[in-house]
Design an enzyme around this catalytic site. Structure first.
Site, PDB file in Angstrom:
ATOM      1  N   VAL A   1      -4.576   3.221   4.877  1.00  0.00           N
ATOM      2  CA  VAL A   1      -3.244   3.834   5.018  1.00  0.00           C
ATOM      3  C   VAL A   1      -3.206   5.177   4.289  1.00  0.00           C
ATOM      4  O   VAL A   1      -2.763   6.191   4.842  1.00  0.00           O
ATOM      5  CB  VAL A   1      -2.134   2.905   4.484  1.00  0.00           C
ATOM      6  CG1 VAL A   1      -0.764   3.562   4.668  1.00  0.00           C
ATOM      7  CG2 VAL A   1      -2.167   1.556   5.189  1.00  0.00           C
TER       8      VAL A   1
ATOM      9  N   ALA B   1      -5.107  10.151  -6.100  1.00  0.00           N
ATOM     10  CA  ALA B   1      -5.757   9.430  -7.195  1.00  0.00           C
ATOM     11  C   ALA B   1      -6.585   8.276  -6.639  1.00  0.00           C
ATOM     12  O   ALA B   1      -6.084   7.469  -5.856  1.00  0.00           O
ATOM     13  CB  ALA B   1      -4.703   8.898  -8.169  1.00  0.00           C
TER      14      ALA B   1
ATOM     15  N   GLU C   1       9.662   0.698   3.197  1.00  0.00           N
ATOM     16  CA  GLU C   1       9.698   0.336   4.625  1.00  0.00           C
ATOM     17  C   GLU C   1       8.345  -0.187   5.095  1.00  0.00           C
ATOM     18  O   GLU C   1       8.266  -1.100   5.915  1.00  0.00           O
ATOM     19  CB  GLU C   1      10.112   1.552   5.461  1.00  0.00           C
ATOM     20  CG  GLU C   1      10.195   1.322   6.957  1.00  0.00           C
ATOM     21  CD  GLU C   1      11.252   0.300   7.337  1.00  0.00           C
ATOM     22  OE1 GLU C   1      12.447   0.597   7.218  1.00  0.00           O
ATOM     23  OE2 GLU C   1      10.885  -0.816   7.750  1.00  0.00           O
TER      24      GLU C   1
ATOM     25  N   GLY D   1       4.541  -3.185   9.006  1.00  0.00           N
ATOM     26  CA  GLY D   1       3.826  -1.934   9.312  1.00  0.00           C
ATOM     27  C   GLY D   1       4.776  -0.857   9.804  1.00  0.00           C
ATOM     28  O   GLY D   1       5.685  -0.448   9.091  1.00  0.00           O
TER      29      GLY D   1
ATOM     30  N   GLY E   1     -12.597  -6.793  12.811  1.00  0.00           N
ATOM     31  CA  GLY E   1     -11.939  -6.079  11.716  1.00  0.00           C
ATOM     32  C   GLY E   1     -10.484  -6.464  11.530  1.00  0.00           C
ATOM     33  O   GLY E   1      -9.765  -5.828  10.764  1.00  0.00           O
TER      34      GLY E   1
ATOM     35  N   LYS F   1       6.090 -11.204   2.332  1.00  0.00           N
ATOM     36  CA  LYS F   1       7.007 -10.507   3.235  1.00  0.00           C
ATOM     37  C   LYS F   1       8.286 -11.302   3.441  1.00  0.00           C
ATOM     38  O   LYS F   1       9.384 -10.737   3.505  1.00  0.00           O
ATOM     39  CB  LYS F   1       6.308 -10.227   4.559  1.00  0.00           C
ATOM     40  CG  LYS F   1       5.174  -9.197   4.408  1.00  0.00           C
ATOM     41  CD  LYS F   1       4.248  -9.192   5.608  1.00  0.00           C
ATOM     42  CE  LYS F   1       3.185  -8.102   5.485  1.00  0.00           C
ATOM     43  NZ  LYS F   1       2.148  -8.231   6.544  1.00  0.00           N
TER      44      LYS F   1
ATOM     45  N   GLY G   1      -2.379  -1.540  10.426  1.00  0.00           N
ATOM     46  CA  GLY G   1      -3.129  -0.383  10.924  1.00  0.00           C
ATOM     47  C   GLY G   1      -2.804   0.836  10.093  1.00  0.00           C
ATOM     48  O   GLY G   1      -1.657   1.019   9.671  1.00  0.00           O
TER      49      GLY G   1
END
Lengths: 436, 436
Positions: free
Chosen positions: A18, A47, A131, A136, A189, A207, A310
């Site tokens: 991400v 970082a 969010e 996602g 994956g 979640k 993703g």
């Protein structure tokens, strides 16, 4: 481009799938974002733990640093995409304390330490945006926090983990076992080498806790989320479900339980494999997609659907939050306060009322059905349908019993009695049914 | 309840099906809303044209007034639910000029005068909220304005009119004609006595203009929305569509058209009956429900689903906006500025590229298919499938031809040539295909 304001300094913590996409989009869409915000968004640094790690994309090497603290201190807005609890929690606290608004996609952090971090942000007049932590790219946090702010949410039911949805979908469409479908997900994956967080429902439970706290304006500790993963779901269960018109989904279910029998109004939050009728919109959510179904008193039924994971997809949600935070940085003013004024108690799963499908292996003798039906009746669990199939040579019959609404407590008692019933060889499967 | 702030005075203009529900909810949920906002929301009055009209619900009669101007002048926030352009536009301007934020569900007003009203609000530091103007209870305005603020939207495709979706759904499930399905919708209260605004696509066109302006950060005058209603959709068209695996839906389609051949990047906005593959999520939207499908560069595909109309449902969206406006009233700060910085040109429908299903009645002679295929080939329109069926006694054959992607311009030329082809008795139907 010339803007009326000086650039807004944005720090990025983490450069995984991400983070690298967020950095790429900040650089590639610099002009367009500046027009939308009214000031440039200047990526001041990224970082990372190790400067020598291999990275996705071709990000300028001068942006990378191992000194997260110095980066935070010199930035106006901080994006935390490291994941995990520490050092993410310390860095988020440091950023808020420095006066920066923080954008995070870290569901584990928000589920475990949300109240502490929201309190800190509120004291400091800073804001915490998240969010991207659930669903996602799907806008679900903002609709719950803002669009439904004038309504009363009664239930939130979602497919919030793409890995398990992919596995269950493959089991249904190919007849594969859990193990084979997991291996396929790993090869593609979609699942990690250690898939525990996904397949045991920990990710979905985090979640669920976040969604429930927003929907019901209450603190929901993740430890109080009832959790069953999908590792015990069998190909036979999925086939039996399909024959009776259901799909098996791992659902996160957050619901308001009305007061009754001296028990106060409360909420129950649970994650478990669930049967959903094939015509329900959630049953059509395929592959690694996510969807969240919301029932509110005035709005009725709403559904939000999209890519639940993703790099680029989650980056979209992060950038949406970033644009909002940047506008707030320029103009000042309030952010989103997450009120927990309702403070409803979290009830145990035993307080939940739902439907069940129970599959039993019984001896194929006259009177067995009557004996089994009596067990259900003794606990006032009403049976809706019974299907009886030969279970294969010499092994009696297979009964698939679907109940009307019953409490977890009563169903537990039914299952205990079935297990001690002489005619019952085995209770193969007990699975909850929602969405009717 | 005691709050830190004095009550926020809320004026309501209009007491129709949405207004009466907003008033009821403001009164019934006073305590809960006060806790969420941090101050009481005091409904100071309801402006109506005629005090003697019969009203839904049992709203206190002392709240009603015919003096909208005095009510606006004495309020902090104004909710406009009168509908239509005037006097709604004048009242909204008056409210903004008085320093009040305004919440409206008036899609016709926003589509026709949005830019003027947003400019006025921005000059005055006031805010105009309109979540309820599109998609009833479905949060779609806020996700487009905020959640996708950091992304690039390429397409928005929605079922945004429940009346026409109900009619098309009935035609599909019962084989009814348009006229019969319309009468059923009128009997059930889903369609008005004069159904023009719905069935001719005017309502959907207003919503399309609003969605396009938000999605593409550009001004989209409603007159530039290409519009075809559903009055000419036949039972035969729907049957033919179903046989080839499609559902017929009235879609509002807003899309970005890339630059090409000296034509600059632009947007095209259109409303027309459309074939959608049965497995597309929009095909499963039944009855009077609405859904909006969004494709964005990073987020991928998203869908928002829910009740697109109804008094309580739309009231939920109004109250969500009201809570946001009330928090802003207490704390100050920025609202949602609707930037039109991109200012993309609106291209005519001829610039659109899509697929088509063309149904022709032809003489049943050898060589006809070759002749028809040549017409398509002459204009470089590539044919994907051809179905040939006897059209009934003595009347030749019915050809159903589905094309690959082609421009409206080329398709228009094909249809003109087919009409002058000796072998073609009639071009029965030309319908666009999306969602593949």
């Amino acid at each position: 481009m010339q803007t009326a304001y000086r650039p807004i300094r944005v720090a990025l913590l983490g450069a995984g799938s991400v983070g690298s996409q967020v950095a790429r989009l900040l650089i590639e869409n610099k002009e367009e974002l500046a027009q939308r915000v009214g000031a440039e968004l200047e990526l001041t640094g990224i970082a990372v733990r190790n400067l020598d790690s291999k990275r996705e994309g071709n990000l300028p090497s001068h942006l990378f640093t191992t000194d997260a603290e110095a980066l935070i201190e010199s930035s106006d807005l901080v994006i935390e995409l490291m994941g995990g609890i520490e050092p993410a929690r310390s860095y988020v606290r440091m950023a808020l304390n420095s006066g920066a608004d923080v954008i995070t996609a870290n569901k584990a952090l928000i589920a475990a330490h949300g109240p502490e971090l929201f309190d800190l942000a509120e004291q400091l007049g800073a804001q915490l945006y998240f969010e991207a932590a659930v669903g996602g790219a799907i806008p679900i946090i903002r609709p719950l926090r803002e669009s439904l702010a004038g309504d009363k949410v009664n239930k939130v039911m979602g497919i919030v983990n793409g890995t398990t949805n992919f596995i269950l979908d493959r089991m249904e469409s190919t007849g594969a076992s859990f193990e084979d479908a997991l291996r396929e997900a790993q090869d593609l994956g979609y699942a990690e080498a250690d898939p525990t967080a996904d397949v045991e429902g920990f990710d979905a439970a985090s979640k669920a806790a976040i969604l429930a706290s927003l929907a019901f304006h209450s603190e929901v500790p993740v430890e109080q989320v009832y959790r069953e993963g999908i590792t015990k779901v069998t190909a036979l269960q999925i086939e039996t479900a399909r024959e009776s018109g259901y799909a098996v989904k791992l659902l996160a279910i957050c619901e308001r339980i009305p007061a009754s029998d001296g028990q106060p109004e409360g909420i129950a939050v649970r994650v478990h494999p669930t049967l959903i009728p094939e015509e329900h919109p959630l049953a059509a959510v395929r592959g690694a997609y996510n969807a969240v179904f919301v029932e509110a008193e005035s709005a009725g039924q709403l559904m939000f659907y999209g890519a639940g994971a993703g790099g680029t997809q989650t980056a979209s949600a992060v950038l949406g939050d970033l644009v909002g935070a940047a506008k707030r940085h320029l103009a000042g003013g309030p952010g989103l306060a997450d009120s927990v004024h309702a403070n409803l108690p979290i009830l145990p799963v035993q307080a939940v009322t739902t439907r069940y499908q129970v599959t039993l292996r019984v001896t194929d003798l006259p009177g067995v059905l009557a004996s089994v039906a009596t067990v259900f009746a003794n606990h006032e669990v009403s049976v809706e349908t019974v299907d009886q199939n030969p279970a294969g040579k010499d092994s009696g019959a297979l009964l698939t019993i679907t109940t009307h609404e019953a409490s977890e407590r009563d169903l537990d008692s039914v299952v205990a009695d079935l297990r001690s019933n002489a005619a019952v060889q085995n209770v193969d499967s007990v699975i909850r049914v929602e969405g009717i």
